[in-house]
Scaffold this active site. Structure first.
Site, PDB file in Angstrom:
ATOM      1  N   TYR A  56       9.867   4.723  10.354  1.00 33.71           N
ATOM      2  CA  TYR A  56       8.479   4.279  10.421  1.00 33.71           C
ATOM      3  C   TYR A  56       8.119   3.931  11.862  1.00 33.71           C
ATOM      4  CZ  TYR A  56       8.670   3.703   5.302  1.00 33.71           C
ATOM      5  OH  TYR A  56       8.806   3.909   3.951  1.00 33.71           O
ATOM      6  N   GLN A 178      14.184   3.939  -4.917  1.00 30.63           N
ATOM      7  CA  GLN A 178      12.788   3.766  -4.512  1.00 30.63           C
ATOM      8  C   GLN A 178      12.056   5.078  -4.749  1.00 30.63           C
ATOM      9  OE1 GLN A 178      10.337   2.826  -0.412  1.00 30.63           O
ATOM     10  NE2 GLN A 178      12.137   1.559  -0.849  1.00 30.63           N
ATOM     11  N   PRO A 208       1.313   2.716  -5.492  1.00 31.56           N
ATOM     12  CA  PRO A 208       0.587   2.443  -6.739  1.00 31.56           C
ATOM     13  C   PRO A 208      -0.845   2.964  -6.710  1.00 31.56           C
ATOM     14  CG  PRO A 208       0.809   0.443  -5.426  1.00 31.56           C
ATOM     15  CD  PRO A 208       1.694   1.474  -4.782  1.00 31.56           C
ATOM     16  N   ALA A 210      -1.566   5.813  -5.264  1.00 31.47           N
ATOM     17  CA  ALA A 210      -1.430   7.267  -5.109  1.00 31.47           C
ATOM     18  C   ALA A 210      -2.011   7.744  -3.780  1.00 31.47           C
ATOM     19  CB  ALA A 210      -2.079   8.009  -6.280  1.00 31.47           C
ATOM     20  N   GLY A 285       1.070  -1.873   0.640  1.00 29.19           N
ATOM     21  CA  GLY A 285       0.944  -1.728   2.093  1.00 29.19           C
ATOM     22  C   GLY A 285      -0.422  -2.149   2.582  1.00 29.19           C
TER      23      GLY A 285
END
Length: 341
Positions: A56, A178, A208, A210, A285
């Site tokens: 990341y 995950q 969650p 999408a 996030g």
């Protein structure tokens, strides 16, 4: 509101909050100061798990997380991942013992800690024997550099293989998986969820919403929403693309269902992901305090059997609309694998 650690991570016995803070945007899309503010706000709200990865923003996410948790390290569950290429050197990637040994040291330094609670193989590595990966991670547990290890977006057959190899060779078996799971991405319900439940593997799901399709912005007849991710995977977010027609219709129908139920679509999406018994925690996030507050509020939403049945009518169990939404391009479905040798 303040979250409580009401979930348990698989067979580990580790108590987790329903939500885990995902750090993919920190140090990149969000500048350092704002990233640290959001991390502190999430921890102050009770969230006790943070998930990042070395790839990341090429290590910046880990560095920012490390700064943010400096005085709170012992009070949270810290997860990161290896696999993706760091820099231009092709030796700096994958799931080999060589790279794992290097990658973990780099992550420990960037995170400013002497151990990682959960170390995850970010994706399968077809070039590396799975046993080698398991042995390397087993060694890191014995050395105290990591407490647990897991996989990410591993198909059911590879998870079964991992547990078989661990038993055969006297190794610690994977503790977690995950994976993407949402109202629009449900294919893991077919085989992965039954496997993880059989082996006591804790599932930390992500996406969650999408990748924004469940933000409420994707509606029939609406304009093309702006997306920071649209350039990463061409066509995935194009509402006029033929492959997205059914997905757009489903997103719109789910938005209508949420409205009829007195919920926001975010409420419906988070509650749905948390509803499955295989899920230990759901990664969020947030980019703003407003996003964080909306996610926290959704934790208390209870979905009735009637609403769950309506969801199944809109998106059948085990369904996904675009192969790339599953988190990877399945090797066995690529053109080279479908041609005669």
């Amino acid at each position: 509101m303040t979250l409580e650690a009401t979930r348990v991570l698989g067979r580990t016995g580790v108590p987790l909050t329903p939500l885990t803070l995902g750090a993919m945007n920190f140090g990149g899309a969000q500048e350092e100061g704002e990233s640290i503010r959001i991390i502190h706000a999430a921890l102050d709200a009770g969230i006790n798990a943070v998930d990042t990865a070395d790839v990341y923003t090429q290590g910046r996410s880990e560095e920012v997380v490390g700064k943010a948790i400096k005085d709170r390290r012992d009070d949270l569950f810290l997860a990161t991942k290896f696999h993706g290429q760091i820099g231009d050197n092709p030796l700096h990637k994958g799931n080999s013992r060589r790279w794992i040994r290097q990658a973990v040291e780099h992550s420990l330094r960037r995170l400013g800690t002497d151990h990682i609670d959960l170390y995850q193989a970010h994706r399968p590595d077809p070039a590396t024997d799975l046993l080698e990966t398991l042995q390397a991670l087993n060694d890191l547990i014995r050395e105290g550099k990591i407490r647990y290890y897991g996989t990410s977006v591993f198909p059911a057959h590879q998870q079964v293989e991992a547990h078989w190899l661990a038993e055969k060779h006297g190794l610690v078996a994977p503790h977690t998986e995950q994976l993407p799971y949402s109202l629009l991405i449900r294919s893991v319900e077919r085989e992965v969820f039954p496997v993880v439940e059989k082996y006591g593997v804790g599932v930390i799901s992500y996406g969650p919403l999408a990748a924004g399709w469940l933000s409420g912005k994707y509606r029939l007849g609406g304009a093309q929403p702006e997306s920071a991710r649209s350039g990463l995977i061409p066509g995935r977010f194009d509402i006029e693309a033929p492959q997205n027609e059914r997905k757009l219709a489903a997103a719109d129908a789910l938005a209508v269902l949420a409205e009829e139920s007195g919920l926001t679509l975010v409420d419906l999406a988070i509650a749905f992901a948390l509803n499955h018994p295989a899920i230990s925690s759901v990664i969020i996030g947030p980019r703003t305090q407003e996003h964080l507050d909306a996610y926290l509020k959704a934790v208390d939403v209870q979905l009735s059997d009637e609403i769950l049945d309506r969801i199944d009518e809109i998106v059948a169990p085990g369904t996904h609309f675009l192969e790339r939404d599953t988190g990877r391009d399945t090797p066995s479905l690529q053109p080279s694998a479908l041609r005669r040798k």
